[in-house]
Design an enzyme around this catalytic site. Sequence first.
Site, PDB file in Angstrom:
ATOM      1  N   GLU A 218       0.836  -1.202   0.000  1.00  0.00           N
ATOM      2  CA  GLU A 218       0.000   0.000   0.000  1.00  0.00           C
ATOM      3  C   GLU A 218       0.864   1.242   0.000  1.00  0.00           C
ATOM      4  O   GLU A 218       1.622   1.486   0.937  1.00  0.00           O
ATOM      5  CB  GLU A 218      -0.920   0.015   1.229  1.00  0.00           C
ATOM      6  CG  GLU A 218      -2.061  -0.967   1.107  1.00  0.00           C
ATOM      7  CD  GLU A 218      -2.713  -1.240   2.430  1.00  0.00           C
ATOM      8  OE1 GLU A 218      -2.402  -0.526   3.389  1.00  0.00           O
ATOM      9  OE2 GLU A 218      -3.528  -2.164   2.506  1.00  0.00           O
ATOM     10  N   CYS A 251      -1.660   8.002   4.514  1.00  0.00           N
ATOM     11  CA  CYS A 251      -1.470   7.557   3.129  1.00  0.00           C
ATOM     12  C   CYS A 251      -2.642   7.924   2.231  1.00  0.00           C
ATOM     13  O   CYS A 251      -2.474   8.071   1.019  1.00  0.00           O
ATOM     14  CB  CYS A 251      -1.219   6.048   3.087  1.00  0.00           C
ATOM     15  SG  CYS A 251      -2.465   5.068   3.933  1.00  0.00           S
TER      16      CYS A 251
END
Length: 510
Positions: A218, A251
């Site tokens: 990720e 993120c």
Amino acid sequence: MSELKYTPIDEIEQIHSDLRKGFLSGKLKSIPYRKQQILNLAYLLKDNIERFQKAFEADLGRCTLEADFLEINATITEVKGAYYGVEKWAKPEKSPLSMNWTAMRPVTRKEPKGVVLIISPFNYPIWLSLGPLAGAIAAGNAAVIKPSELTPTISALVAELFPKYLDPELFRVVNGAVPETTKILELQWDHILYTGGGRVAKVVATAAAKHLTPISLEVGKSPVIVDPKCDLKTAAKRILWGKMANAGQTCVAPDYILVPQEFQDPLVDALTEVYHSFYPSGPAESNSFGRIITINHAERIKRLLDNSKGTIVVGGPGECDTSKKYIAPTIVKDVGADDSLMSEEIFGPVLPIVPVKDLDEAIKFVNARDHPLALYVFSSENSTKNKVFDNTQSGACVANEVLIHTAAEGLPFGGTGPSGSGYHTGKYSFDMFTHLRASMDSPSWLEILLGARYPPYDDKKAKALSKLSNISLPARSGSGSSPTRWFLFALVLAGLAVLTKRGRLGGFIR
């Protein structure tokens, strides 16, 4: 506060070996034992909430409300979901009724992959380690957690609590920096989950490839498209909150805004108003604004700001103090595509605004770059939202909200292409760490139907197998043929299966 002690490198291989032995012991074949370990994981957090709150403040400057809302409570909720879901998730899954295969009782077994590795980042050190761990336990795996060395207080606390709450034969923490992580990646794992930056993701992927280890990654840079036809006040509030939460170290935080040129100033005015409402006495002294994880990270963000050709609206490099890991919440307008702020993921409280001609140009801008981990659009028009979603690719696509989709029950969290691979949270974590093992049990009486597969071959056998395979296609117009013959055939198979189960065909087969 616990002191972070790195795991001796010469012990890491033994830890891996011990966990392999623990996995092979079969303890986690028991669903009740999995549930007990998952429940212990939930209590690891719940019993020590105050200690975790203080650890978040020490490592990230997070206030209690932000630590609870963004991470601690969300993680407990996810772990609890695994506790209640594991029995249903782990049940073998019967295949759909099929005239050719039902008699063989095809089933998909849900089995653990083995010993898995979870490498978690500094920005969400609990949610991105213990959340996936709950799924790994539910799937029946042994696991190693490798927390970030950049959050020493949290990492030390996790290492201290693990053996008090979880079975040390199955679950361990390895702390350390590059040398320790390098040693870990030399070993063979049955699955690796890594969350973090793209540069390290390539290192992890390369190491995993040597052992053909499956991985989930990720990473990403998440844009926001703002349509003039939106609830501007709400949009400004949500975007700025999403950008400044955890000092921008998220993120899926809004990385930059794309907005039509003529709507840039109204948006800037709305964002500025929200900025002053968030930090009425200024963000530097606010207990609602965190700090950058290290001085080096703060200096990197400040360099991006120093080199930007955009126009500072609020904040700016002059208000930053990197020695205190403080980057002022900053809004920059008139940012070009080649600006320093667009050269990499900012991962800090700096919000660039990129003016574009229209929605079409905004979509082209997004598509010309790596697929984002999340793509946000603020609009009151369904046609606009659909146009953005239908003509782009991203890990997630969200309208009129930011960040919190990652905590929504039932939704997967993950990227696509350069922003990552694989999904987790909730049942998706269970799925990620689960091997779907095909299984069937073919009774002897099926030789009546399948005996034609054996040599010597002839035309009669070929025709029989061809009929059994039912390779005929629907008419080109799309209309199908009558299913009556195959329905009757399926009934016959079902009847034979029942008789076999009751033992009434045994003499005939023999």
